[in-house]
Scaffold this motif. Sequence first.
Motif, PDB file in Angstrom:
ATOM      1  N   THR A   1       0.806  -1.228   0.000  1.00  0.00           N
ATOM      2  CA  THR A   1       0.000   0.000   0.000  1.00  0.00           C
ATOM      3  C   THR A   1       0.834   1.271   0.000  1.00  0.00           C
ATOM      4  N   HIS A   2       1.980   1.247   0.644  1.00  0.00           N
ATOM      5  CA  HIS A   2       2.770   2.474   0.790  1.00  0.00           C
ATOM      6  C   HIS A   2       3.861   2.629  -0.263  1.00  0.00           C
TER       7      HIS A   2
ATOM      8  N   THR B   1       5.290   4.820  -9.027  1.00  0.00           N
ATOM      9  CA  THR B   1       6.445   4.527  -9.883  1.00  0.00           C
ATOM     10  C   THR B   1       6.857   3.068  -9.705  1.00  0.00           C
ATOM     11  N   THR B   2       6.860   2.584  -8.485  1.00  0.00           N
ATOM     12  CA  THR B   2       7.184   1.181  -8.225  1.00  0.00           C
ATOM     13  C   THR B   2       6.182   0.267  -8.910  1.00  0.00           C
ATOM     14  N   ALA B   3       4.897   0.592  -8.786  1.00  0.00           N
ATOM     15  CA  ALA B   3       3.852  -0.213  -9.433  1.00  0.00           C
ATOM     16  C   ALA B   3       4.044  -0.218 -10.947  1.00  0.00           C
ATOM     17  N   ALA B   4       4.339   0.943 -11.519  1.00  0.00           N
ATOM     18  CA  ALA B   4       4.544   1.045 -12.968  1.00  0.00           C
ATOM     19  C   ALA B   4       5.745   0.214 -13.417  1.00  0.00           C
TER      20      ALA B   4
ATOM     21  N   HIS C   1      -2.014   2.967  -2.288  1.00  0.00           N
ATOM     22  CA  HIS C   1      -3.314   3.013  -1.599  1.00  0.00           C
ATOM     23  C   HIS C   1      -4.131   4.240  -1.966  1.00  0.00           C
ATOM     24  N   ASP C   2      -3.474   5.275  -2.513  1.00  0.00           N
ATOM     25  CA  ASP C   2      -4.185   6.501  -2.887  1.00  0.00           C
ATOM     26  C   ASP C   2      -5.032   6.334  -4.146  1.00  0.00           C
ATOM     27  N   VAL C   3      -4.687   5.395  -5.003  1.00  0.00           N
ATOM     28  CA  VAL C   3      -5.397   5.265  -6.280  1.00  0.00           C
ATOM     29  C   VAL C   3      -5.912   3.864  -6.577  1.00  0.00           C
TER      30      VAL C   3
END
Length: 144
Positions: free
Chosen positions: A17-18, A22-25, A70-72
């Motif tokens: 979540t934190h 950029t990491t997700a991308a 977690h924001d999006v």
Amino acid sequence: MKTVSEIMTKNVQFCTTHESLTTAAKIMRDVDCGSVPVCDSNRVIGMITDRDIVIKCIAEGNDASQVHCHDVMTHDVVTCSPDTDVHECARLMAQHQIRRIPVVDDNGNLMGICAIGDLAQENIFVNEAGEALSDISEPDKYRH
């Protein structure tokens, strides 16, 4: 009857979540997919898509390295169990207009992911997966 456990991708990469968008991308780039589960420990609590990153962060002028998953992320995640029949998995994808479903155990822990492509690779399910993809690709008649 074939189950999801027989065709799912195991050892799925996920975000916490934190972690930043950029990491997700980068995970999406590295595994060549458009969505990644978001987990707390190994428990699935959300999904984040490339579209989420673009629409909810980039288009708003935010810095993807400063916004957390977690924001999006989407909170209401459609999941299935490893023993879900592949026909049922295709039906879930069509019903919810999604292309990937996290496969979880009884405690919500991530065990794998089943993608529309996994269904399509099963010759016996090509038509069903095609219909699911067709339904997924239908425009949402309630959006303006």
